[in-house]
Scaffold this active site. Sequence first.
Site, short mmCIF file in Angstrom:
data_model
loop_
_atom_site.label_atom_id
_atom_site.label_comp_id
_atom_site.label_asym_id
_atom_site.label_seq_id
_atom_site.Cartn_x
_atom_site.Cartn_y
_atom_site.Cartn_z
N ASN A 7 40.55 42.12 38.92
CA ASN A 7 39.55 41.20 39.46
C ASN A 7 39.78 41.11 40.96
OD1 ASN A 7 37.98 39.04 40.25
ND2 ASN A 7 39.22 37.49 39.19
N TRP A 8 38.90 41.74 41.71
CA TRP A 8 39.11 41.83 43.17
C TRP A 8 38.71 40.56 43.91
CZ3 TRP A 8 36.86 47.36 44.51
CH2 TRP A 8 37.59 48.33 43.81
N LYS A 9 38.04 39.66 43.23
CA LYS A 9 37.60 38.42 43.87
C LYS A 9 36.80 38.75 45.15
CE LYS A 9 41.52 36.22 41.73
NZ LYS A 9 42.50 35.17 41.71
N HIS B 65 36.08 32.19 34.86
CA HIS B 65 37.31 32.27 35.66
C HIS B 65 37.64 30.88 36.22
CE1 HIS B 65 40.17 33.27 38.77
NE2 HIS B 65 40.39 34.38 38.09
N GLU C 151 38.61 29.93 38.98
CA GLU C 151 38.06 29.65 40.31
C GLU C 151 36.59 29.27 40.22
OE1 GLU C 151 39.44 33.31 42.09
OE2 GLU C 151 41.48 32.60 41.76
N GLU D 143 44.54 32.72 31.04
CA GLU D 143 45.06 32.62 32.40
C GLU D 143 45.49 31.19 32.70
OE1 GLU D 143 43.39 36.00 34.95
OE2 GLU D 143 41.91 34.41 35.01
N GLY E 202 47.61 33.49 41.20
CA GLY E 202 47.78 33.60 42.64
C GLY E 202 48.98 32.83 43.19
N SER F 13 49.43 36.19 38.03
CA SER F 13 50.53 36.83 38.74
C SER F 13 51.16 37.99 37.97
CB SER F 13 51.59 35.80 39.14
OG SER F 13 51.03 34.82 40.01
C1 PEP Z 1 43.07 36.13 38.30
O1 PEP Z 1 42.52 35.49 39.18
O2 PEP Z 1 42.42 36.52 37.31
C2 PEP Z 1 44.49 36.43 38.46
C3 PEP Z 1 45.18 36.64 37.38
O3 PEP Z 1 44.99 36.42 39.73
P1 PEP Z 1 46.50 36.83 40.17
O4 PEP Z 1 46.86 38.08 39.41
O5 PEP Z 1 46.40 37.06 41.64
O6 PEP Z 1 47.38 35.68 39.79
#
Ligand code: PEP
Length: 255
Positions: free
Chosen positions: A12-14, A99, A101, A171, A177, A216
């Site tokens: 997921n590149w956001k 997600h 976010e 998640e 993050g 992460s």
């Molecule tokens: C995500 O936002 O789906 C995610 C898992 O981010 P990160 O790997 O940067 O924690």
Amino acid sequence: VNVARTKFVCGNWKMHKTVAESVALVKELAAGLGAAAGKVQVAVAPPFTAIHAVAQALAGSAVEVSGQDVFWEVQGAFTGELSAGMLAEAGCKHGIVGHSERRQFFGETDETVNKKTAALLKAGLAPIVCVGELLAEREAGKTLAVVDRQVRQGLAGLTAEQMGKITIAYEPVWAIGTGKTATTAQAQEVHAAIRKILRELGGAVADAMRIQYGGSVKPDNARELMSQPDVDGALVGGASLKAPDFLAIVKGALP
Ligand code: PEP
């Protein structure tokens, strides 16, 4: 029942990468899959502006494309939104919904997750439905209750056949993050609980559904996380922005 589930890793590149950077990154990914090609399902979710170019660059490769979000209507006066059909036409096979976010900054609720999931399925796309507890919820012992509500409401009204096309991404929000990863035991506990809910909702199809872990995930923890019996892959944020890291995570899904 012990069903072999193909591991599924999605990046997921956001809100990262220009079109040119996106194309360069996926070319590196496609070229670097090696032994993972065809053995691990791999997808990337670029920003909307890069989806079409990325899909074209990936034509004929084993790397698939996902949207990061979608709107549930087919078309209309919805400024700023994209339909599932538009994502499909641009080259997507998957769409991420729910997600944390989106939930935190853009008003996503279990109800909108449900509508978006149904819209993706209707357009022939495979939804990745994200669930996960906040730190305060975990500390209050509410993790399983939160995830239970998110899964049941997110998947409300779907048939078992539709459920079979869905991936759940667990998640924990405190791990996204932050560099803090759930322990393998914490992940497995919640993943097993999610599979139990999926079984209640859809019966045997639950054993074929993938449940990704996200939060992460890095090259050095991916293999251990994905070795857990109910961890069927990963949704990767930060570490999906660099080809060597993402490829190492993908290869961590190989037996
Ligand atoms: C995500 O936002 O789906 C995610 C898992 O981010 P990160 O790997 O940067 O924690």
